[in-house]
Design an enzyme around this catalytic site. Structure first.
Site, short mmCIF file in Angstrom:
data_model
loop_
_atom_site.label_atom_id
_atom_site.label_comp_id
_atom_site.label_asym_id
_atom_site.label_seq_id
_atom_site.Cartn_x
_atom_site.Cartn_y
_atom_site.Cartn_z
N ILE A 31 -74.54 -113.89 31.52
CA ILE A 31 -73.39 -113.85 30.60
C ILE A 31 -73.21 -115.21 29.93
O ILE A 31 -72.80 -116.19 30.57
CB ILE A 31 -72.11 -113.42 31.35
CG1 ILE A 31 -72.35 -112.12 32.10
CG2 ILE A 31 -70.97 -113.30 30.36
CD1 ILE A 31 -72.89 -110.98 31.24
N GLU A 48 -74.23 -108.17 15.88
CA GLU A 48 -74.87 -109.00 16.88
C GLU A 48 -76.32 -109.30 16.49
O GLU A 48 -76.79 -110.44 16.59
CB GLU A 48 -74.84 -108.31 18.24
CG GLU A 48 -75.54 -109.09 19.33
CD GLU A 48 -75.53 -108.39 20.68
OE1 GLU A 48 -76.15 -108.92 21.62
OE2 GLU A 48 -74.91 -107.31 20.79
#
Length: 382
Positions: A160, A245
């Protein structure tokens, strides 16, 4: 060939971005990489200077500007000074997290989260990947079970970006194990949430300043008021936001390819071997000619994608094409540029060496090259 993508406003903005980066980023980027941590104050300064979060409305402290060309300018100027750890963090804020907050929040949530985001006080992260679920989002096992006005979350996330630094995490969790693709929802998990813990800061081969983490949820209690959008539409929301993205990865790949190629051309003109400039060897000129041609042709596709995105017309498949092709082109260009630097290309003091490791991940995150090709291929034969 003159690039027609930009107008006068974008070039004026470029001067602002360039001045900011030279003043607030360039002197510190090596230290940040050495510390494996970027000073948070720079994000407050960057937000104030307008380097990201421009699309947040004026009522929440933003500028309300919806034009991806400004984002492209930031990518190009960050690549020019080779501050890629900083650049990826900015991209995460602008190309991923922000658009979930803009598109899926209700009025109360907007007032709660957007002002801090616009000021740079709030840093976000997106938590999709798990130890057993990367590209296969349907394999996500993190669960969220409703308990009155709260959701009880259990599970683990990994890889992450900004997971250590983040003040809020957009989390994907399974809310109905029997509903198939309609059994996932999105939540915003804030720092201090009971049962939410951050694991180790992961060691990577590149982008050392950009923290990447494991996240753990053990009976974490998330308020129902932090549900993003509608319950059960999590995968649908993820799919709808993938074009932005992937355009972000495309933009960074394009900017880095151009920046490293330009540096390599200058190096080949100045570096001498066998009593002549390296650029005077025919083979070297062939290498430079091929890369220049490939980069300029790819640039045309990127520019078209940016304009399509601005018009709300960037197809997910076209975004996937740009993502895999530009990230693979960047990998090829940077590798060949390193080769043309010879032994100096292996020294970390040279930008091409850092770019070699810092950009390697771009064919992986945001959807691997193999997944992109499969998506495109299925669309072709459908």
């Amino acid at each position: 060939m003159r690039r027609a993508l930009y107008e006068a406003d974008h070039e004026a903005y470029r001067e602002t971005v360039r001045a900011f980066l030279e003043r607030e980023v360039a002197p510190y980027k090596e230290q940040w990489d050495e510390d494996r941590w970027i000073d948070r104050e720079v994000f407050k300064k960057a937000a104030a200077a307008g380097l990201y979060a421009l699309e947040i409305g004026e009522e929440y402290g933003g500028s309300g500007v919806h034009d991806y060309r400004f984002r492209m300018v930031v990518c190009e100027e960050v690549a020019r000074i080779n501050a890629l750890s900083f650049g990826v963090t900015i991209s995460l804020q602008d190309d991923l997290v922000l658009h979930y907050l803009l598109d899926l929040t209700n009025d109360e949530q907007k007032h709660r989260w957007l002002p801090g985001y616009a000021s740079g006080d709030t840093i976000g992260a997106l938590a999709m990947t798990e130890p057993g679920a990367g590209s296969d989002l349907r394999g996500i096992r993190t669960s969220a079970v409703r308990d009155g006005d709260e959701w009880v979350v259990n599970g683990q996330k990994t890889f992450i970006s900004s997971g250590i630094m983040a003040d809020l995490v957009v989390l994907v969790a399974r809310t109905d194990p029997d509903a198939g693709s309609r059994g996932f929802s999105l939540f915003v998990v804030e720092s201090g949430t009971p049962g939410f813990e951050r694991g180790r800061k992961l060691e990577k081969i590149g982008l050392p300043g950009q923290d990447t983490a494991e996240l753990f949820f053990s009976d974490a209690r998330v308020p129902h008021a932090n549900l993003l959008g509608e319950e059960g539409k999590g995968l649908q929301y993820l799919m709808s936001h993938l074009p932005r993205e992937r355009l972000g990865v495309t933009a960074k790949s394009m900017a880095t390819s151009r920046a490293i190629l330009d540096l390599t051309i200058d190096y080949c003109k100045q570096r001498r071997a066998f009593d002549q400039a390296v650029a005077d060897f025919q083979h070297v000129r062939f290498e430079l000619a091929e890369m220049q041609t490939e980069v300029e042709i790819a640039e045309a596709y990127v520019d078209r994608s940016v304009l399509a995105y601005n018009a709300g017309e960037l197809d997910p498949i076209d975004a996937a094409k740009g993502k895999w092709y530009l990230s693979e082109l960047q990998k090829r260009v940077v590798d060949r540029c390193l080769q043309l630097h010879g032994g100096y290309g292996y020294m970390t003091e040279y930008p091409v060496a850092k770019a070699f490791v810092d950009t390697r991940v771009q064919t992986i995150y945001g959807g691997t090259t193999e997944i992109m090709k499969d998506l495109i291929g299925r669309a072709i034969v459908r």
